[in-house]
Design a protein around this motif. Structure first.
Motif, PDB file in Angstrom:
ATOM      1  N   UNK A 242      14.673 -16.853 -25.505  1.00 43.39           N
ATOM      2  CA  UNK A 242      14.186 -18.032 -26.230  1.00 43.39           C
ATOM      3  C   UNK A 242      15.260 -19.112 -26.228  1.00 43.39           C
ATOM      4  N   UNK A 243      15.025 -20.175 -25.516  1.00 41.34           N
ATOM      5  CA  UNK A 243      15.869 -21.367 -25.553  1.00 41.34           C
ATOM      6  C   UNK A 243      15.128 -22.480 -24.822  1.00 41.34           C
ATOM      7  N   UNK A 244      15.809 -23.566 -24.494  1.00 38.82           N
ATOM      8  CA  UNK A 244      15.139 -24.710 -23.870  1.00 38.82           C
ATOM      9  C   UNK A 244      14.594 -24.393 -22.484  1.00 38.82           C
ATOM     10  N   UNK A 245      15.127 -23.356 -21.832  1.00 40.56           N
ATOM     11  CA  UNK A 245      14.637 -22.969 -20.506  1.00 40.56           C
ATOM     12  C   UNK A 245      13.474 -21.996 -20.587  1.00 40.56           C
ATOM     13  N   UNK A 246      13.383 -21.243 -21.673  1.00 39.85           N
ATOM     14  CA  UNK A 246      12.349 -20.212 -21.832  1.00 39.85           C
ATOM     15  C   UNK A 246      11.723 -20.349 -23.227  1.00 39.85           C
ATOM     16  N   UNK A 247      10.778 -21.262 -23.336  1.00 39.75           N
ATOM     17  CA  UNK A 247      10.251 -21.596 -24.662  1.00 39.75           C
ATOM     18  C   UNK A 247       8.736 -21.560 -24.755  1.00 39.75           C
ATOM     19  N   UNK A 248       8.057 -21.221 -23.663  1.00 42.32           N
ATOM     20  CA  UNK A 248       6.593 -21.252 -23.668  1.00 42.32           C
ATOM     21  C   UNK A 248       6.047 -19.918 -24.172  1.00 42.32           C
ATOM     22  N   UNK A 249       6.007 -19.803 -25.496  1.00 40.67           N
ATOM     23  CA  UNK A 249       5.616 -18.549 -26.144  1.00 40.67           C
ATOM     24  C   UNK A 249       4.545 -18.843 -27.190  1.00 40.67           C
ATOM     25  N   UNK A 250       3.404 -18.175 -27.095  1.00 44.61           N
ATOM     26  CA  UNK A 250       2.396 -18.280 -28.153  1.00 44.61           C
ATOM     27  C   UNK A 250       2.884 -17.529 -29.390  1.00 44.61           C
ATOM     28  N   UNK A 251       2.877 -18.163 -30.565  1.00 45.51           N
ATOM     29  CA  UNK A 251       3.228 -17.411 -31.784  1.00 45.51           C
ATOM     30  C   UNK A 251       2.368 -16.166 -31.962  1.00 45.51           C
ATOM     31  N   UNK A 252       1.094 -16.254 -31.561  1.00 43.81           N
ATOM     32  CA  UNK A 252       0.198 -15.106 -31.705  1.00 43.81           C
ATOM     33  C   UNK A 252       0.650 -13.933 -30.844  1.00 43.81           C
ATOM     34  N   UNK A 253       1.318 -14.211 -29.715  1.00 48.64           N
ATOM     35  CA  UNK A 253       1.802 -13.126 -28.859  1.00 48.64           C
ATOM     36  C   UNK A 253       2.921 -12.345 -29.545  1.00 48.64           C
ATOM     37  N   UNK A 254       3.857 -13.071 -30.133  1.00 50.11           N
ATOM     38  CA  UNK A 254       4.953 -12.398 -30.837  1.00 50.11           C
ATOM     39  C   UNK A 254       4.426 -11.673 -32.074  1.00 50.11           C
ATOM     40  N   UNK A 255       3.487 -12.289 -32.773  1.00 47.98           N
ATOM     41  CA  UNK A 255       2.856 -11.626 -33.921  1.00 47.98           C
ATOM     42  C   UNK A 255       2.265 -10.285 -33.498  1.00 47.98           C
ATOM     43  N   UNK A 256       1.599 -10.273 -32.341  1.00 51.63           N
ATOM     44  CA  UNK A 256       0.948  -9.048 -31.884  1.00 51.63           C
ATOM     45  C   UNK A 256       1.978  -7.950 -31.627  1.00 51.63           C
ATOM     46  N   UNK A 257       3.097  -8.294 -30.993  1.00 50.75           N
ATOM     47  CA  UNK A 257       4.125  -7.276 -30.751  1.00 50.75           C
ATOM     48  C   UNK A 257       4.558  -6.632 -32.056  1.00 50.75           C
TER      49      UNK A 257
END
Length: 432
Positions: A242-257
């Motif tokens: 997670x940073x400016x190069x790798x930031x395209x993350x759905x909050x729902x995806x992390x919630x699911x994990x």
């Protein structure tokens, strides 16, 4: 039923100022002490960053196909329990796409505010407003807002052009200095706009002088129970870049994990962080590795730790930009060639033309998973696809999904709640 004031912000096309207006509304009402929840229609990572900054709360996606009708209903009802205002930003034009923003607004009875960029326009503004309001019978329509207005006289001409029976909600001026900068994938990331909060405050000041100063109508949202995600990742530690190069993350995806029992930690390849100790699996999301290729190429500590993770046969899930980082090389738009991690055979090159944009589905042994693709790069690899996604509506061939040792990589951004079992298989390194 859950009752909450709500407004759906749409437009006749992209680049009319939807995000600016939605962010202005969120910041304005948040400054008044109201709890504001904002949603974004469709697959988007950049607009939600701006909207999260404006509202102070994470921004989730709504889409009748990718997220699903029941899941959309559950997300809205959950927000309505605590929020004083719900805002939904549309995608593209109001009637564009299958399903469209209009479909979503109609499905949940959320009144539509049409934002029309009025630069270079006078009385035609009224025709556009009339068409948006009346094109589809039954569409809940709140009113129209003029954006990028040149002068007080221009605003008067626009308001006088509105047909009887339609609400003119006011205007935002070109002089307000509130426009948000963009680049090839859309808006610039929130963290990279140095004066973002000042822009949001100016936008909130401007919106407070319009009829949108007041709360919109109250909407009744039905409760929706969803099946609980199984604890298929209980005890797993998943590291997420997670940073400016790798930031395209759905909050729902992390919630699911987390719902499936995983412990999630983050690290920054741009800061040359190593993969966190004890990580059972690694997620490299999309983002802008091309803008930071030289830094990534020289950050040896991160490279060594990811290489060690792969050599120990622990799973890696990489999407779009995360996949490019794993390749042998990445050529940026200026023609410079940068060595990447060399863990996935192949090379990629950035290009000025959009390579692919589509909603996609991928069929696994655990069922279908939904998602989308949007990229300005091309890739060559000797690896044969493990699976191939298909276009959501046409069935045409979509993105390839590759498996190489413990690595699973694809251009497709998958909406993980659409298939928790398939996601668990990914991070456990099991068959798909």
């Amino acid at each position: 039923m859950r009752a909450c004031p709500a407004l759906f912000i749409s437009a006749p096309a992209s680049h009319q100022g939807k995000t600016t207006v939605t962010a202005a509304l969120a910041r304005h009402h948040a400054r008044l002490g109201r709890r504001v929840r904002v949603f974004k229609t469709g697959p988007d990572f950049l607009d939600p960053m701006i909207l999260e900054r404006a509202s102070g709360s994470p921004v989730y996606s709504l889409h009748l196909w990718m997220v699903g009708v029941d899941a959309c209903r559950a997300l809205l009802a959950d927000a309505a329990r605590d929020a004083d205002l719900i805002l939904i930003e549309g995608v593209m034009g109001l009637f564009d796409g299958t399903p469209s923003s209009a479909d979503l607004a109609t499905a949940f009875g959320v009144p539509v505010l049409a934002v029309i960029g009025a630069h270079g326009m006078a009385q035609t503004f009224g025709a556009l407003a009339f068409g948006l309001a009346r094109y589809r019978p039954g569409l809940p329509f709140h009113g129209v807002l003029a954006n990028r207005v040149a002068s007080a006289r221009h605003a008067q001409m626009l308001s006088e052009a509105i047909p009887e029976g339609l609400r003119f909600c006011g205007h935002l001026s070109n002089a307000d200095d509130i426009a948000l900068p963009d680049r090839h994938l859309g808006l610039t990331q929130a963290a990279e706009i140095a004066d973002l909060d000042a822009r949001l405050d100016r936008a909130a000041d401007a919106i407070g002088k319009t009829a949108l100063n007041d709360l919109p109508p109250v909407v009744q949202f039905e409760d929706q129970a969803l099946p609980e995600a199984p604890l298929l990742l209980e005890g797993f530690h998943i590291a997420v870049a997670r940073d400016a190069a790798f930031s395209f993350v759905y909050p729902a995806n992390v919630d699911l994990l987390r719902t499936m029992g995983a412990r999630v930690s983050t690290f920054s390849p741009l800061a040359d962080d190593p993969v966190p100790d004890g990580a059972d699996a690694l997620y490299l999301p999309g983002g802008y590795p091309e803008l930071h290729a030289a830094t990534l190429a020289h950050n040896a500590r991160t490279a060594a730790s990811i290489t060690a993770h792969v050599r120990s046969e622990r799973p890696v899930v990489a999407e779009c930009g995360g996949m490019l980082y794993l390749l042998d090389s990445l050529r940026t738009i200026d023609g410079a060639q940068h060595a990447m991690l060399g863990l996935l055979p192949g090379d990629a090159a950035m290009q000025k033309r959009l390579a692919r944009l589509a909603m996609q589905r991928i069929d696994t042994s655990h069922g279908m998973a939904t998602g989308h693709t949007f990229h300005y790069s091309s890739m060559t690899t000797p690896i044969q696809p493990h699976l191939i996604a298909t276009h959501a509506t046409t069935g045409a061939e979509g993105e390839a999904l590759y498996r190489h040792g413990p690595i699973t990589a694809t251009y497709m951004h998958t909406y993980w709640p659409s298939n928790p079992a398939a996601v668990a298989a990914l991070f456990r390194g099991e068959p798909l």
